[in-house]
Design an enzyme around this catalytic site. Structure first.
Site, short mmCIF file in Angstrom:
data_model
loop_
_atom_site.label_atom_id
_atom_site.label_comp_id
_atom_site.label_asym_id
_atom_site.label_seq_id
_atom_site.Cartn_x
_atom_site.Cartn_y
_atom_site.Cartn_z
N PHE A 132 0.87 -1.19 0.00
CA PHE A 132 0.00 0.00 0.00
C PHE A 132 0.90 1.23 0.00
O PHE A 132 1.78 1.36 0.84
CB PHE A 132 -0.92 0.03 1.23
CG PHE A 132 -1.87 1.20 1.19
CD1 PHE A 132 -2.96 1.21 0.32
CD2 PHE A 132 -1.66 2.32 1.99
CE1 PHE A 132 -3.82 2.31 0.25
CE2 PHE A 132 -2.52 3.41 1.94
CZ PHE A 132 -3.60 3.40 1.07
N ASP A 218 9.33 2.41 1.27
CA ASP A 218 8.20 3.17 1.78
C ASP A 218 8.10 2.89 3.28
O ASP A 218 7.64 1.82 3.70
CB ASP A 218 6.92 2.75 1.04
CG ASP A 218 5.70 3.52 1.53
OD1 ASP A 218 5.78 4.15 2.60
OD2 ASP A 218 4.65 3.47 0.85
N LYS A 247 3.17 10.03 8.35
CA LYS A 247 2.53 9.57 9.59
C LYS A 247 3.16 10.17 10.86
O LYS A 247 2.96 11.33 11.15
CB LYS A 247 2.49 8.05 9.62
CG LYS A 247 1.53 7.50 8.55
CD LYS A 247 1.07 6.10 8.83
CE LYS A 247 0.21 5.54 7.73
NZ LYS A 247 -1.21 5.54 8.00
N1 PLP Z 1 2.46 4.19 2.27
C1 PLP Z 1 2.20 3.44 3.36
C2 PLP Z 1 3.12 2.31 3.70
C3 PLP Z 1 1.09 3.72 4.14
O1 PLP Z 1 0.82 2.96 5.22
C4 PLP Z 1 0.26 4.83 3.81
C5 PLP Z 1 -0.95 5.13 4.59
O2 PLP Z 1 -1.49 4.32 5.29
C6 PLP Z 1 0.58 5.58 2.67
C7 PLP Z 1 1.69 5.23 1.94
C8 PLP Z 1 -0.27 6.76 2.26
O3 PLP Z 1 -0.13 7.80 3.16
P1 PLP Z 1 -1.25 8.96 3.20
O4 PLP Z 1 -2.53 8.33 3.58
O5 PLP Z 1 -0.71 9.93 4.23
O6 PLP Z 1 -1.31 9.58 1.86
#
Ligand code: PLP
Length: 400
Positions: A132, A218, A247
């Site tokens: 994700f 990520d 986050k």
């Molecule tokens: N990447 C990862 C691993 C995530 O857990 C998340 C959100 O849960 C995102 C990207 C996307 O972040 P945002 O919701 O702040 O755009």
């Protein structure tokens, strides 16, 4: 009684709690009911709800300056970027407002990198099942989750999706002349708290080195202390060329960042990227305060200690409740519990028992408590989880 939400896009299946106030691990609804919050904005509130140190940083900055455009020099950006670089593999940083924008920046960066090296044909980003990366068009395409892609028209070109177990396909994709980068979460969050092994991360690094690809980690969910080290990659000793974070970087204030080595970022020249709000003075003040707290060795030590306690206790619960828990997984305080009953049902029953836990793929629930968790709160969460299991067992018996 939940208020109707006629005027909001119906994109969320929301829990029926009207939140009002939070304090540390506790969240209170409008009627004053108390919940033990092991969601914490899905791993955002690294210091819990309403930490004084962030309140102070924000209110002090709010009296001075909130926002100016990035066409001016914002001193807090250089200060926070320098701290992030000192604490990581990176040399340079671009600040965003969210995780997905940090991913978007990383995806643009890799293509610009190859173009600036004379290889504009190198556009393919290799991503993995269970990933994700957020909800922008490029981020959902990079993760390749069909549920999030369906109905949005043609797919963006230049993305390859593979199973992490399919080494032959990964090798072939990395050796393709159009390959640009690999993107991976060292610990998959939404994918069900799946921690990649050191061997898997080492293999991906090697493939990138052998074929001139950039490696993007990520760490939006698993970074910023969540695993008991500042960055999840530190456990393996494998470093990326690019890393996305967000986050807990803002502790609840919307901040994201794309970190890179100077070489990886070399294509990002004047005019190639930008953001109105990214890195504004208010965000930087809160980000600096959050970073300084999370970087404290005693906080990271606490994560390791509480994570060890939770893991050990959950293994005990797995033995005691074999009809409930199939597997305990994750890393640090990104705890995953693969369940036997439906995870959504257990989340609802946990809520009835005043415990908030997050969902995840593969029928998991995640516990994402604040990094300054106490053992007393960890114990209380486990007690509420046991009550939840008892309720689930009783319900199963009723319907049998
Ligand atoms: N990447 C990862 C691993 C995530 O857990 C998340 C959100 O849960 C995102 C990207 C996307 O972040 P945002 O919701 O702040 O755009």
């Amino acid at each position: 009684m939940a208020q109707s939400e006629d005027h909001l896009f119906g994109v969320y299946a929301r829990a029926p709690i009207e939140v009002e106030r939070g304090e540390g691990t506790r969240l209170y609804d409008r009627s004053g009911r108390e919940y033990l919050d092991f969601v914490q904005g899905i791993a955002v509130n690294g210091l819990g709800h309403a930490p004084q140190v962030l309140i102070d940083a924000m209110t002090e900055q709010a009296k001075k300056l909130w926002h100016v455009s990035n066409i001016f020099t914002i001193p807090g950006q250089e200060t926070l970027a320098a701290k992030l670089c000192d604490a990581s593999f990176a040399d340079q940083v671009f600040f965003t407002n969210s995780g997905t924008e940090a991913v978007e920046c990383a995806l643009k960066l890799v293509r610009k990198y190859h173009t600036s090296k004379g290889h504009p044909e190198r556009i393919d980003v290799i991503g993995f099942e269970g990933a994700f990366h957020g909800r922008t068009y490029a981020a959902v395409t990079a993760a390749g989750n069909e549920t999030y892609l369906a109905g949005f028209g043609p797919r963006l070109p230049g993305f390859v999706h593979l199973s992490l177990d399919d080494h032959a396909a990964i090798k072939a994709a990395a050796e393709a002349p159009t390959a640009a980068a690999i993107i991976v979460e060292p610990v998959q969050g939404e994918g069900g708290a799946r921690a990649l092994t050191d061997a898997e991360l080492t293999y991906l690094r090697q493939l990138c080195d052998d074929n001139g690809l950039l490696l993007i980690f990520d760490e939006i969910q698993c970074g910023m202390g969540r695993t008991g080290r500042m960055w999840a990659y530190e456990h393996s000793g494998v470093t990326p060329d690019v890393m996305t974070i967000a986050k807990a970087l803002g502790g609840g204030f919307p901040i994201g960042a794309c970190l890179a080595t100077r070489d990886a970022a070399s294509g990002m020249v004047v005019g190639s990227h930008g953001s109105t709000f990214g890195g504004n003075p208010l965000a930087m003040a809160v980000g600096l305060a959050a970073f300084d707290e999370i970087a404290k060795p005693e906080l990271l030590e606490n994560v390791r200690k509480q994570a060890g306690y939770l893991k050990q206790q959950l293994e005990g619960l797995k033995a005691a409740w074999p009809d409930m828990i199939e597997d305990v997984r994750g890393k640090g305080l990104l705890v995953g519990i693969k369940l036997k009953p439906n995870n959504r049902e257990i989340m609802g029953l946990a809520r009835d028992n005043n415990l908030l836990i997050a969902g995840g793929s593969d029928n998991c629930v995640r516990m994402l408590p604040p990094l300054n968790l106490t053992e007393a709160d960890a114990r209380e969460a486990l007690a509420r989880l046991e009550k939840t299991f008892a309720a689930a067992r009783a319900k199963a018996r009723e319907t049998a």
